[in-house]
Design a protein around this motif. Structure first.
Motif, mmCIF file in Angstrom:
data_model
loop_
_atom_site.group_PDB
_atom_site.id
_atom_site.type_symbol
_atom_site.label_atom_id
_atom_site.label_comp_id
_atom_site.label_asym_id
_atom_site.label_seq_id
_atom_site.Cartn_x
_atom_site.Cartn_y
_atom_site.Cartn_z
ATOM 1 N N THR A 47 0.830 -1.202 0.000
ATOM 2 C CA THR A 47 0.000 0.000 0.000
ATOM 3 C C THR A 47 0.866 1.253 0.000
ATOM 4 N N SER A 50 2.418 1.861 -3.347
ATOM 5 C CA SER A 50 1.446 2.442 -4.273
ATOM 6 C C SER A 50 1.286 3.945 -4.032
ATOM 7 N N SER A 53 4.351 5.911 -5.236
ATOM 8 C CA SER A 53 4.487 6.135 -6.678
ATOM 9 C C SER A 53 3.502 7.208 -7.130
ATOM 10 N N LYS A 54 2.353 7.285 -6.453
ATOM 11 C CA LYS A 54 1.416 8.360 -6.801
ATOM 12 C C LYS A 54 1.990 9.730 -6.437
#
Lengths: 224, 224
Positions: A47, A50, A53-54
DNA sequence: GGAATGCTTCGATAAGGATCGAACTATGCG
DNA sequence: CGCATAGTTCGATCCTTATCGAAGCATTCC
């Protein structure tokens, strides 16, 4: 309607609790690994990855790879300033916490803001430096005066701007609602405070705690 | 995971495109009604109302009720400053928006803003009317001068405020980032532009397209 | 080489919330 | 009073996205 800078994109990146916690942790100025940030945010590693990377895609973070470690940090002082501004609003409108714990009191007095000092001490310092005409202030512009240059030089603080980053910049303080000093000079002063052992960083917090002697030394040098 | 001010709550409020558009529209400093904000955000009235109550709960807006009109405005300069900071970051990291299509170009030039004209043409018009002292401008206050009253009267435009709605109001233009003229006078001018057939409304769009003759007439009358 | 560590990608799931139409309330106008 | 305008609330739908387990890369250590 769909013109102008995409502020919703930026804000929604910060609008997730996990990402907000990560950014908050990075406000301390030190780059952290994905695992550390996962822990800080209270989510699993996938999580966190993720989310990271955003945040990278959004341009809010920089990444420094060192071997199998990947250190994430805030992309710029500008990003840090934006987060400070949001913190300020959250403090102002947020549910007043029942009682401000001792850690909050310490944060109010002095804390790290990205790479420079913030809080009451930092605001007082900027006021004093302007009073002594070591810094010249016009609205939100801050410049170094000739006497200021020699003054800081005598303290062993470099004031040449080698990079594109400005030497002096005003950064709004959320706890005091007034500006403190950012820029390379602000960063150098924080470095000196730590190097001289006048203060230490509180563990897992942005708070900066001065020792009695350290406070005296700081006041003698920067608060006249 | 340290506790602190809930920045995720604040940021997520701004993180929705509809709400971001509303806040952007309110950055001009003038309070707007729910209907105006719904149009500005491109959502239905119920949706806008829902967003507005969330923004109110979040402490980002203030509400001034005047009869059946409810004017929403930013809660404080601090909130405005925070939004500015976010805009700054969005500008800096923002991946230059996709190529503006022809419709966007038309919208930039002239479009309907609720019931009055917006866009480059409208901004130029307000500038010109102030230059000619037909309107008197002080910050965000706009008043009609005596010469302006007779001037518009000669053009067949009523300038008596029958309703509680102000005759003149400054409205921030999102494409030009400067104000254009709203209020009953702004509405009356748009009415005249349409009535005289100087321009037509683009179907299913807010764009207003002038005919060659219409543009000349408009410029003769309003751009001197 | 093989094992261990750090991190990312994939896939499935689940929950949150943005949206609009319809119905409802409130204010103003005649 | 009746009608029109401004705005909110409700209910249903639908889409986005946060989440984690499992598997896949990459780097380092032995």
């Amino acid at each position: 309607m769909r013109e102008g800078p995409d502020i919703a994109r930026i804000a929604s990146l910060i609008g997730d609790p996990a990402r907000a916690n990560m950014l908050n942790a990075l406000m301390g100025g030190t780059a952290l690994t994905a695992s550390e940030l996962a822990l800080e945010a209270g989510v699993s590693l996938p999580t966190a990855s993720s989310h990271l990377s955003k945040l990278m895609d959004g341009g809010l973070l920089t990444l420094a790879s060192q071997g199998r470690h990947r250190y994430y940090g805030l992309a710029s002082p500008q990003v840090a300033g934006m987060i400070e501004a949001i913190i300020g609003v959250a403090e102002a409108v947020g549910p007043k916490r029942v009682r401000p714990g001792p850690r909050d009191a310490a944060m109010r007095v002095a804390r790290v803001c990205y790479d420079h000092l913030a809080g009451e001490q930092a605001v007082a310092m900027l006021d004093r430096l302007v009073d002594r005409k070591l810094l010249l202030r016009e609205e939100n512009e801050i410049r170094l005066s000739p006497s200021g240059a020699s003054h800081f030089s005598a303290l062993g603080i470099e004031t040449d701007s080698k990079s594109r980053r400005p030497v002096c910049r005003a950064c709004l303080d959320w706890s005091v609602r007034r500006s403190h000093l950012a820029g390379t000079l602000g960063a150098a002063i924080l470095d000196k405070i730590i190097a001289e052992n006048w203060a230490r960083r509180e563990k897992d917090s942005r708070a900066v705690v001065f020792s009695p002697n350290g406070r005296q030394a700081f006041e003698r040098v920067f608060l006249c």
